[in-house]
Design a protein around this motif. Structure first.
Motif, PDB file in Angstrom:
ATOM      1  N   HIS A  79       0.821  -1.218   0.000  1.00 54.87           N
ATOM      2  CA  HIS A  79       0.000   0.000   0.000  1.00 54.87           C
ATOM      3  C   HIS A  79       0.851   1.262   0.000  1.00 54.87           C
ATOM      4  CE1 HIS A  79       0.787   0.633   4.381  1.00 54.87           C
ATOM      5  NE2 HIS A  79       0.947  -0.678   4.346  1.00 54.87           N
ATOM      6  N   ASP A 106       6.706   1.773   5.386  1.00 54.38           N
ATOM      7  CA  ASP A 106       5.568   0.885   5.661  1.00 54.38           C
ATOM      8  C   ASP A 106       4.649   0.835   4.441  1.00 54.38           C
ATOM      9  OD1 ASP A 106       3.192  -0.264   6.499  1.00 54.38           O
ATOM     10  OD2 ASP A 106       2.850   1.112   8.162  1.00 54.38           O
ATOM     11  N   GLY A 107       4.577  -0.328   3.789  1.00 56.28           N
ATOM     12  CA  GLY A 107       3.732  -0.495   2.605  1.00 56.28           C
ATOM     13  C   GLY A 107       4.433  -0.068   1.331  1.00 56.28           C
ATOM     14  N   GLU A 116      -5.019   0.629   3.328  1.00 53.08           N
ATOM     15  CA  GLU A 116      -4.531  -0.447   4.191  1.00 53.08           C
ATOM     16  C   GLU A 116      -4.488   0.019   5.638  1.00 53.08           C
ATOM     17  OE1 GLU A 116      -1.857  -3.021   6.486  1.00 53.08           O
ATOM     18  OE2 GLU A 116      -1.704  -0.873   6.180  1.00 53.08           O
ATOM     19  N   GLU A 117      -4.122   1.287   5.839  1.00 51.27           N
ATOM     20  CA  GLU A 117      -3.858   1.743   7.204  1.00 51.27           C
ATOM     21  C   GLU A 117      -5.113   1.866   8.062  1.00 51.27           C
ATOM     22  OE1 GLU A 117      -1.159   1.767   8.598  1.00 51.27           O
ATOM     23  OE2 GLU A 117       0.442   2.089   7.163  1.00 51.27           O
ATOM     24  N   HIS A 154       7.590  -6.305   3.026  1.00 51.85           N
ATOM     25  CA  HIS A 154       7.205  -5.295   4.006  1.00 51.85           C
ATOM     26  C   HIS A 154       8.313  -5.157   5.036  1.00 51.85           C
ATOM     27  CE1 HIS A 154       4.444  -2.994   6.549  1.00 51.85           C
ATOM     28  NE2 HIS A 154       3.571  -3.023   5.561  1.00 51.85           N
ATOM     29  N   GLN A 176       8.316  -4.061  11.108  1.00 47.69           N
ATOM     30  CA  GLN A 176       7.552  -3.269  12.088  1.00 47.69           C
ATOM     31  C   GLN A 176       7.715  -3.814  13.499  1.00 47.69           C
ATOM     32  OE1 GLN A 176       3.695  -3.399   9.716  1.00 47.69           O
ATOM     33  NE2 GLN A 176       3.896  -1.205  10.025  1.00 47.69           N
ATOM     34  N   HIS A 182      -1.734  -7.131   7.549  1.00 49.13           N
ATOM     35  CA  HIS A 182      -1.265  -6.658   6.231  1.00 49.13           C
ATOM     36  C   HIS A 182      -2.301  -7.045   5.183  1.00 49.13           C
ATOM     37  CE1 HIS A 182       2.700  -5.700   7.754  1.00 49.13           C
ATOM     38  NE2 HIS A 182       2.729  -6.866   8.353  1.00 49.13           N
TER      39      HIS A 182
HETATM   40 ZN   LIG Z   1       1.861  -1.670   6.023  1.00 48.30          ZN
END
Ligand SMILES: [Zn+2]
Length: 448
Positions: free
Chosen positions: A115, A126-127, A160-161, A222, A225, A390
């Protein structure tokens, strides 16, 4: 044509001199195809270039779903994909698919993606690493004139978030049939603007029916995290699944009274009960170590006054474990712990399990494709379960799926300081590239 013996000998010796060169050229060409490497600098520069779209003063990104910044990065992505020969389609929920033709276009495409939307104070990776590495895979294959058997697709999933429109993973969720389209369109942000209207406003309400689109496989790269890869000095996480998760809200009711004139033995202190519950909730995860986690991250104390014994406390509980059965046991232990505290103290509590997400196991063939690639490339790796959700969680319901993780600095994510190293991004993108090539060859040989 005839040669005299002298000329013939010369020709043979010339041929024997040249043959190894020709042979080695062919071998080199073949081995290059087996060991294609992404252009790591081009990929890193692309990540940094797009980080300007919604870039914040301290190096993060604010690019929430269906905002003008989301439109800008989508416009950039579409233009870039078209410039490298892909055909771009947008579905009803705004998911973008950049299609690169293969040799056998009756095969379903092998997809890569993630994303481009971010948290309001999100990071650069992130994404984004997943989508832009997919783009880099296509650029690299183009440079090498390498055509896969199955077509390939780079996908940007919408929202996505979930920070602007809850729930998260909405685009991939509609694609996989978890949510229906009307549910997605009706989601509202805090200002009351609807998802469907905002999608139209930015020009990404596509015509293609969402989910009417078979994928042969899906690979998502990805950042982890979390801190595990960095702590263990591993380059790649071969992700086998996503853990099971339950969210609760607890309200403890006691009795407000004066902090000075109420003797200790006559109090009904809701905050003390909450504190005992927090300790018990921590113990629940510790008793299922090392994989269980439990978190109380939100607490509201009422009336929140320094000389009033708290009359009620509201708090959240987040329980996670890779195994649904163990999480079920943790659920029972949570209920028992809450009950035990309130019974002992003569208080009341309401426990509401308002959201549950079962664990996800990724596809064995896809996981194996990632693992063998990582071993061939010589990267250090470990198997892991994703602690976060995800798009791959929902895509796994409709296509064989696996994920590739790379380390991120101090495990920090959903934060403008989120960071990773160019060499990790390169390793992840090379793993994605070789996994795609390897998986494509396997599909070709199996005739699937
Ligand atoms: Zn993500």
């Amino acid at each position: 044509m005839w040669y005299n013996p002298g000329e013939y000998r010369l020709l043979v010796s010339l041929a024997s001199l040249l043959a190894p060169a020709f042979l080695s050229m062919n071998v080199e060409k073949e081995s290059n195809r087996q060991n294609l490497q992404v252009n790591a600098k081009r990929l890193w520069d692309t990540i940094m270039e797009t980080a300007n779209i919604g870039g914040t003063a301290v190096g993060g990104i604010c690019r929430q779903a269906l905002t003008d910044n989301d439109r800008r990065v989508r416009d950039w992505f579409v233009k870039e994909c078209e410039s490298i020969g892909c055909t771009v389609t947008v579905d009803e929920v705004g998911n973008i698919f950049a299609h690169r033709r293969g040799k056998n276009n009756s095969l379903p495409p092998i997809a890569m993606g993630s994303h481009l939307d971010t948290q309001p104070s999100g990071g650069k990776f992130d994404g984004i690493v997943g989508v832009l590495s997919g783009l880099e895979v296509v650029r690299t294959l183009n440079d090498a004139s390498y055509v896969t058997s199955a077509p390939l697709e780079v996908v940007n999933w919408t929202n996505e978030e979930g920070s602007r429109f809850a729930p998260p993973m909405l685009g991939s969720g509609v694609f996989a049939g978890v949510f229906d389209l009307d549910f997605a369109y009706s989601r509202k942000d805090r200002d009351g603007r609807k998802f469907g209207e905002e999608l139209e406003r930015i020009g990404y309400g596509g015509k293609v029916k969402c989910g009417d689109h078979r994928l042969g496989a899906y690979f998502e790269l990805h950042i982890e995290q979390g801190p595990v890869l960095e702590a263990e000095n591993k380059m790649i996480g071969v992700v086998t699944g996503v853990q099971s998760q339950r969210w609760y809200e607890v309200t403890v009711t006691g009795r407000e009274s004066h902090a000075g004139s109420t003797p200790m033995h006559l109090r009904k202190d809701a905050m003390l009960a909450c504190a005992r519950m927090v300790e018990a909730i921590n113990q629940i995860a510790l008793s299922h170590a090392p994989l269980a986690v439990s978190t109380v991250g939100l607490v509201e104390v009422n009336p929140n006054s320094r000389n009033v014994i708290p009359g009620s406390v509201f708090f959240s509980v987040d329980l996670r474990h890779p195994n649904d059965t163990v999480l079920g046991e943790m659920d029972k232990e949570l209920k028992a712990a809450v009950e035990k505290v309130v019974t002992a103290m003569g208080l009341k509590a309401k426990l509401d399990n308002f959201w549950s997400a079962p664990s996800v196991k990724f596809d064995e063939v896809c996981i194996d494709a990632v693992r063998t690639t990582v071993e061939d490339l010589g990267y250090s790796y470990r198997y892991m379960i994703s602690g976060a959700g995800h798009d791959a969680v929902y895509i796994a319901r409709v296509a064989p799926t696996a994920m590739i993780f790379i380390p991120c600095q101090n495990g920090i994510s959903h934060n403008e300081l989120e960071n990773t190293e160019p060499e990790y991004v390169a390793a992840g993108a090379n793993t994605l590239l070789s996994t795609i090539i390897g998986h494509d060859k396997a599909v070709q040989h199996s005739g699937a």
